[in-house]
Design a protein around this motif. Structure first.
Motif, PDB file in Angstrom:
ATOM      1  N   ARG A  67       0.771  -1.100  -0.025  1.00  0.00           N
ATOM      2  CA  ARG A  67       0.004  -0.094  -0.050  1.00  0.00           C
ATOM      3  C   ARG A  67       0.875   1.322   0.038  1.00  0.00           C
ATOM      4  O   ARG A  67       0.677   2.074  -0.574  1.00  0.00           O
ATOM      5  CB  ARG A  67      -0.897  -0.011   1.382  1.00  0.00           C
ATOM      6  N   ASP A  68       1.724   1.229   0.798  1.00  0.00           N
ATOM      7  CA  ASP A  68       2.826   2.385   0.946  1.00  0.00           C
ATOM      8  C   ASP A  68       3.701   2.645  -0.501  1.00  0.00           C
ATOM      9  O   ASP A  68       3.693   3.805  -0.838  1.00  0.00           O
ATOM     10  CB  ASP A  68       3.891   2.348   1.966  1.00  0.00           C
ATOM     11  N   ALA A  69       4.072   1.449  -1.132  1.00  0.00           N
ATOM     12  CA  ALA A  69       4.576   1.504  -2.507  1.00  0.00           C
ATOM     13  C   ALA A  69       3.748   2.200  -3.380  1.00  0.00           C
ATOM     14  O   ALA A  69       4.267   3.121  -4.332  1.00  0.00           O
ATOM     15  CB  ALA A  69       5.222   0.165  -3.027  1.00  0.00           C
ATOM     16  N   ILE A  70       2.352   1.779  -3.506  1.00  0.00           N
ATOM     17  CA  ILE A  70       1.601   2.288  -4.431  1.00  0.00           C
ATOM     18  C   ILE A  70       1.298   3.822  -4.067  1.00  0.00           C
ATOM     19  O   ILE A  70       1.106   4.468  -5.075  1.00  0.00           O
ATOM     20  CB  ILE A  70      -0.012   1.557  -4.351  1.00  0.00           C
ATOM     21  N   GLU A  71       1.053   4.132  -2.850  1.00  0.00           N
ATOM     22  CA  GLU A  71       0.872   5.677  -2.552  1.00  0.00           C
ATOM     23  C   GLU A  71       1.911   6.353  -3.057  1.00  0.00           C
ATOM     24  O   GLU A  71       1.952   7.707  -3.483  1.00  0.00           O
ATOM     25  CB  GLU A  71       0.584   5.929  -0.902  1.00  0.00           C
ATOM     26  N   LEU A  72       3.095   6.192  -2.640  1.00  0.00           N
ATOM     27  CA  LEU A  72       4.558   6.858  -3.078  1.00  0.00           C
ATOM     28  C   LEU A  72       4.550   6.943  -4.478  1.00  0.00           C
ATOM     29  O   LEU A  72       5.018   8.069  -5.283  1.00  0.00           O
ATOM     30  CB  LEU A  72       5.443   6.258  -2.378  1.00  0.00           C
ATOM     31  N   ALA A  73       4.060   5.673  -5.305  1.00  0.00           N
ATOM     32  CA  ALA A  73       4.173   5.852  -6.795  1.00  0.00           C
ATOM     33  C   ALA A  73       3.118   6.916  -7.380  1.00  0.00           C
ATOM     34  O   ALA A  73       3.451   7.597  -8.307  1.00  0.00           O
ATOM     35  CB  ALA A  73       3.859   4.471  -7.208  1.00  0.00           C
ATOM     36  N   MET A  74       1.861   6.968  -6.918  1.00  0.00           N
ATOM     37  CA  MET A  74       0.864   7.810  -7.131  1.00  0.00           C
ATOM     38  C   MET A  74       1.509   9.234  -6.895  1.00  0.00           C
ATOM     39  O   MET A  74       1.551  10.164  -7.823  1.00  0.00           O
ATOM     40  CB  MET A  74      -0.376   7.663  -6.703  1.00  0.00           C
ATOM     41  N   GLN A  75       2.059   9.500  -5.823  1.00  0.00           N
ATOM     42  CA  GLN A  75       2.729  11.046  -5.435  1.00  0.00           C
ATOM     43  C   GLN A  75       3.827  11.277  -6.551  1.00  0.00           C
ATOM     44  O   GLN A  75       3.741  12.487  -6.964  1.00  0.00           O
ATOM     45  CB  GLN A  75       2.780  10.916  -3.979  1.00  0.00           C
ATOM     46  N   PHE A  76       4.604  10.289  -6.669  1.00  0.00           N
ATOM     47  CA  PHE A  76       5.694  10.356  -7.467  1.00  0.00           C
ATOM     48  C   PHE A  76       5.195  10.819  -8.949  1.00  0.00           C
ATOM     49  O   PHE A  76       5.581  11.752  -9.644  1.00  0.00           O
ATOM     50  CB  PHE A  76       6.466   9.396  -7.800  1.00  0.00           C
ATOM     51  N   GLY A  77       4.055  10.098  -9.526  1.00  0.00           N
ATOM     52  CA  GLY A  77       3.342  10.492 -10.849  1.00  0.00           C
ATOM     53  C   GLY A  77       2.899  11.824 -10.777  1.00  0.00           C
ATOM     54  O   GLY A  77       2.994  12.603 -11.879  1.00  0.00           O
ATOM     55  N   LYS A  78       2.341  12.099  -9.723  1.00  0.00           N
ATOM     56  CA  LYS A  78       1.462  13.670  -9.625  1.00  0.00           C
ATOM     57  C   LYS A  78       2.666  14.481  -9.841  1.00  0.00           C
ATOM     58  O   LYS A  78       2.623  15.626 -10.531  1.00  0.00           O
ATOM     59  CB  LYS A  78       0.793  13.591  -8.323  1.00  0.00           C
ATOM     60  N   ASP A  79       3.815  14.356  -9.071  1.00  0.00           N
ATOM     61  CA  ASP A  79       5.160  15.273  -8.956  1.00  0.00           C
ATOM     62  C   ASP A  79       5.464  15.485 -10.692  1.00  0.00           C
ATOM     63  O   ASP A  79       5.929  16.496 -10.884  1.00  0.00           O
ATOM     64  CB  ASP A  79       6.055  14.769  -8.243  1.00  0.00           C
ATOM     65  N   ILE A  80       5.413  14.274 -11.154  1.00  0.00           N
ATOM     66  CA  ILE A  80       5.952  14.183 -12.473  1.00  0.00           C
ATOM     67  C   ILE A  80       5.107  15.194 -13.410  1.00  0.00           C
ATOM     68  O   ILE A  80       5.630  16.112 -14.321  1.00  0.00           O
ATOM     69  CB  ILE A  80       6.276  13.005 -13.177  1.00  0.00           C
ATOM     70  N   VAL A  81       3.978  14.861 -13.353  1.00  0.00           N
ATOM     71  CA  VAL A  81       3.049  15.641 -14.255  1.00  0.00           C
ATOM     72  C   VAL A  81       2.916  16.879 -13.843  1.00  0.00           C
ATOM     73  O   VAL A  81       3.021  18.061 -14.778  1.00  0.00           O
ATOM     74  CB  VAL A  81       1.610  15.180 -13.996  1.00  0.00           C
ATOM     75  N   ASP A  82       3.124  17.444 -12.716  1.00  0.00           N
ATOM     76  CA  ASP A  82       3.320  18.921 -12.111  1.00  0.00           C
ATOM     77  C   ASP A  82       4.592  19.677 -12.550  1.00  0.00           C
ATOM     78  O   ASP A  82       4.619  20.909 -12.123  1.00  0.00           O
ATOM     79  CB  ASP A  82       2.749  18.967 -10.660  1.00  0.00           C
ATOM     80  N   GLY A  83       5.450  18.680 -12.875  1.00  0.00           N
ATOM     81  CA  GLY A  83       6.962  19.322 -13.248  1.00  0.00           C
ATOM     82  C   GLY A  83       7.982  19.427 -12.207  1.00  0.00           C
ATOM     83  O   GLY A  83       8.809  20.180 -12.054  1.00  0.00           O
ATOM     84  N   LYS A  84       7.403  19.086 -10.881  1.00  0.00           N
ATOM     85  CA  LYS A  84       8.166  19.200  -9.611  1.00  0.00           C
ATOM     86  C   LYS A  84       9.641  18.249  -9.733  1.00  0.00           C
ATOM     87  O   LYS A  84      10.548  18.609  -8.986  1.00  0.00           O
ATOM     88  CB  LYS A  84       7.447  18.782  -8.649  1.00  0.00           C
ATOM     89  N   VAL A  85       9.356  17.046 -10.415  1.00  0.00           N
ATOM     90  CA  VAL A  85      10.290  16.155 -10.584  1.00  0.00           C
ATOM     91  C   VAL A  85      10.816  15.687 -11.993  1.00  0.00           C
ATOM     92  O   VAL A  85       9.831  15.613 -12.732  1.00  0.00           O
ATOM     93  CB  VAL A  85       9.988  14.715 -10.066  1.00  0.00           C
ATOM     94  N   GLN A  86      12.055  15.747 -12.505  1.00  0.00           N
ATOM     95  CA  GLN A  86      12.411  15.463 -13.649  1.00  0.00           C
ATOM     96  C   GLN A  86      12.750  13.979 -13.482  1.00  0.00           C
ATOM     97  O   GLN A  86      14.242  13.729 -13.209  1.00  0.00           O
ATOM     98  CB  GLN A  86      13.597  16.456 -14.023  1.00  0.00           C
ATOM     99  N   ALA A  87      12.263  13.178 -14.087  1.00  0.00           N
ATOM    100  CA  ALA A  87      12.481  11.729 -14.149  1.00  0.00           C
ATOM    101  C   ALA A  87      12.754  11.166 -15.304  1.00  0.00           C
ATOM    102  O   ALA A  87      12.132  11.570 -16.331  1.00  0.00           O
ATOM    103  CB  ALA A  87      11.278  10.815 -13.365  1.00  0.00           C
ATOM    104  N   SER A  88      13.470  10.024 -15.395  1.00  0.00           N
ATOM    105  CA  SER A  88      13.834   9.368 -16.693  1.00  0.00           C
ATOM    106  C   SER A  88      13.028   8.415 -16.823  1.00  0.00           C
ATOM    107  O   SER A  88      12.763   7.418 -15.779  1.00  0.00           O
ATOM    108  CB  SER A  88      15.316   8.959 -16.741  1.00  0.00           C
ATOM    109  N   GLU A  89      12.651   7.970 -18.069  1.00  0.00           N
ATOM    110  CA  GLU A  89      11.661   6.743 -18.193  1.00  0.00           C
ATOM    111  C   GLU A  89      12.445   5.675 -18.357  1.00  0.00           C
ATOM    112  O   GLU A  89      13.564   5.380 -18.368  1.00  0.00           O
ATOM    113  CB  GLU A  89      10.971   6.982 -19.391  1.00  0.00           C
ATOM    114  N   LEU A  90      11.569   4.359 -17.867  1.00  0.00           N
ATOM    115  CA  LEU A  90      12.128   3.055 -17.907  1.00  0.00           C
ATOM    116  C   LEU A  90      12.245   2.660 -19.572  1.00  0.00           C
ATOM    117  O   LEU A  90      11.586   2.946 -20.153  1.00  0.00           O
ATOM    118  CB  LEU A  90      11.042   2.142 -17.460  1.00  0.00           C
TER     119      LEU A  90
END
Length: 90
Positions: A67-90
């Motif tokens: 559950r914690d892993a899923i919640e953190l993944a969703m927050q990470f995705g929101k941060d990517i969409v908002d432009g707060k995080v610059q992540a590289s794709e798999l």
């Protein structure tokens, strides 16, 4: 199996998690349970080719349950969409 999915600012976020086993991926090895997760980001409406996947980066300790892993993944995705995080794709 249900894949957690949310809509966020014109994107569909899907999160997947899996358990990482310590010591050579041995499920019977002693050690802390740790989970890893991946978030998929797709534009709405989906074109099929636009799905982007990112491995979740954890700031502190790794999550100890799914559950914690899923919640953190969703927050990470929101941060990517908002432009707060610059992540590289798999």
């Amino acid at each position: 199996m249900t894949i957690p999915t949310i809509e966020y600012r014109g994107y569909e976020l899907r999160a997947y998690s899996h358990q990482e086993f310590p010591l050579h991926r041995d499920p019977y090895a002693k050690g802390a349970r740790r989970f890893s997760s991946v978030v998929g980001i797709d534009a709405i409406p989906s074109t099929g080719a636009s799905l982007r996947r990112y491995s979740t980066l954890f700031g502190g300790a790794s999550p100890t349950n799914e559950r914690d892993a899923i919640e953190l993944a969703m927050q990470f995705g929101k941060d990517i969409v908002d432009g707060k995080v610059q992540a590289s794709e798999l």
